[in-house]
Structures are given as C-alpha cells and as structure tokens.
Scaffold this motif. Structure first.
Motif, PDB file in Angstrom:
ATOM      1  N   THR A   4       0.829  -1.175  -0.052  1.00 36.52           N
ATOM      2  CA  THR A   4      -0.040  -0.025   0.065  1.00 36.52           C
ATOM      3  C   THR A   4       0.929   1.245  -0.101  1.00 36.52           C
ATOM      4  OG1 THR A   4      -0.175  -0.001   2.431  1.00 36.52           O
ATOM      5  CG2 THR A   4      -1.984  -1.111   0.835  1.00 36.52           C
ATOM      6  N   SER A   5       2.241   1.080   0.187  1.00 33.52           N
ATOM      7  CA  SER A   5       2.871   2.325   0.348  1.00 33.52           C
ATOM      8  C   SER A   5       3.588   2.685  -1.105  1.00 33.52           C
ATOM      9  CB  SER A   5       4.229   2.088   1.148  1.00 33.52           C
ATOM     10  OG  SER A   5       4.920   0.789   0.928  1.00 33.52           O
ATOM     11  N   THR A   6       3.253   1.890  -2.094  1.00 30.29           N
ATOM     12  CA  THR A   6       3.734   2.162  -3.419  1.00 30.29           C
ATOM     13  C   THR A   6       3.429   3.299  -3.914  1.00 30.29           C
ATOM     14  OG1 THR A   6       3.310  -0.577  -3.921  1.00 30.29           O
ATOM     15  CG2 THR A   6       3.590   1.268  -5.854  1.00 30.29           C
ATOM     16  N   ARG A   7       4.478   4.059  -4.565  1.00 31.51           N
ATOM     17  CA  ARG A   7       4.250   5.422  -5.115  1.00 31.51           C
ATOM     18  C   ARG A   7       3.766   5.322  -6.597  1.00 31.51           C
ATOM     19  NH1 ARG A   7       6.648   9.686  -3.119  1.00 31.51           N
ATOM     20  NH2 ARG A   7       7.712  10.150  -5.032  1.00 31.51           N
ATOM     21  N   TYR A  30      -3.855   2.491  -1.579  1.00 33.82           N
ATOM     22  CA  TYR A  30      -2.654   3.155  -2.094  1.00 33.82           C
ATOM     23  C   TYR A  30      -3.145   4.573  -1.815  1.00 33.82           C
ATOM     24  CZ  TYR A  30      -1.717  -1.173  -4.509  1.00 33.82           C
ATOM     25  OH  TYR A  30      -1.596  -2.440  -4.623  1.00 33.82           O
ATOM     26  N   ASN A  32      -0.407   6.846  -1.726  1.00 32.85           N
ATOM     27  CA  ASN A  32       0.890   7.616  -2.234  1.00 32.85           C
ATOM     28  C   ASN A  32       0.705   7.905  -3.687  1.00 32.85           C
ATOM     29  OD1 ASN A  32       3.131   9.150  -2.648  1.00 32.85           O
ATOM     30  ND2 ASN A  32       4.441   7.697  -1.326  1.00 32.85           N
TER      31      ASN A  32
END
Length: 140
Positions: A4-7, A30, A32
């Motif tokens: 879920t931290s994927t940019r 998500y 970011n």
C-alpha cells in the motif's frame, strides 16, 4: 498485490480520468498517488522523484495526450536504465491491435481499454504484480 506504500504516478490530460484512477487506487488502499497532465510534465517528475530518492514505483498513463503521448513516455522510461523495471500501465480508448502490439513492443506492463471499472483496474494491477515479481522477471 503491490504494498500500500507503493508510489504511483497517474498521467492523463483529462483531470476527471486522473480523479477516477486515483479514487480506485485509494479504494485499494494506495495513498501515495501523484498526478501529471501529460508525458512532458510527467517525465521530469519521474526523474526528480528518482533523484530525490523517492522514485515512482508504478506509472499509469493515458495514451492520447498533448505534449508527449503516453506511448512516448513509456518508450522514454523503458530506454532509461533507472526506470526500465518500473511497472507501466497504459489506459486508453485505443483498442486496435496495432496499438496493443506497439505498447507490448515498447515494454508496457499492461493495457487497460476505456471505459473500465475498478474491478478491471484491480485485476490489471494484480497481473502486473505477478508479472513483476515472478522468478523469471527477477533474474532477467
């Protein structure tokens, strides 16, 4: 699925489409997500984020945009060793076989034809995750 931290970078000249994609990404957890209105704006953002040590980890781009089209942004990213392995999805109304083949040849991770729903986008993200995290991809 991607963490879920994927940019994410969402590139589309139509702000409503950027909002739709961003909403789906938010629904999937998500948070970011940045936006650009065409490839000409996106490419320096991709380079600056990388140089700042916070590279984009997934790019979702429209095909047809003024300035620089999505297919050209894809080609620019895949030619640059820094961005070659970044998953790149084209979202477009272009469903002709020649466009799909051109995108595949350029290294697109997946291809979503408009109109689409959140289940379709989620499924494509899952396919990209599987593709980019398979043992074959990692050793290539």
């Amino acid at each position: 699925m991607f963490p879920t931290s994927t940019r994410f970078l969402v590139v589309d000249d139509f702000s409503t489409m950027r909002k739709i994609i961003k909403k789906v990404l938010l629904e999937l957890g998500y948070t970011n997500v940045q936006e650009a209105d065409d490839g000409k704006t996106a490419l320096p953002m991709i380079q600056a984020a990388h140089d700042a040590g916070q590279p984009f980890e997934f790019i979702i781009s429209d095909w047809n945009m003024p300035g620089m089209q999505g297919i050209d942004l894809l080609k620019n990213c895949k030619m640059d060793p820094r961005f070659k392995s970044v998953p790149f999805m084209l979202v477009t109304a272009e469903s002709e076989q020649k466009h799909i083949l051109e995108a595949a040849k350029a290294g697109v991770s997946d291809y979503v034809v408009k109109p689409f729903n959140s289940a379709t986008l989620k499924g494509k993200l899952e396919r990209c995750w599987a593709k980019h995290n398979s043992p074959v991809t990692k050793t290539a």
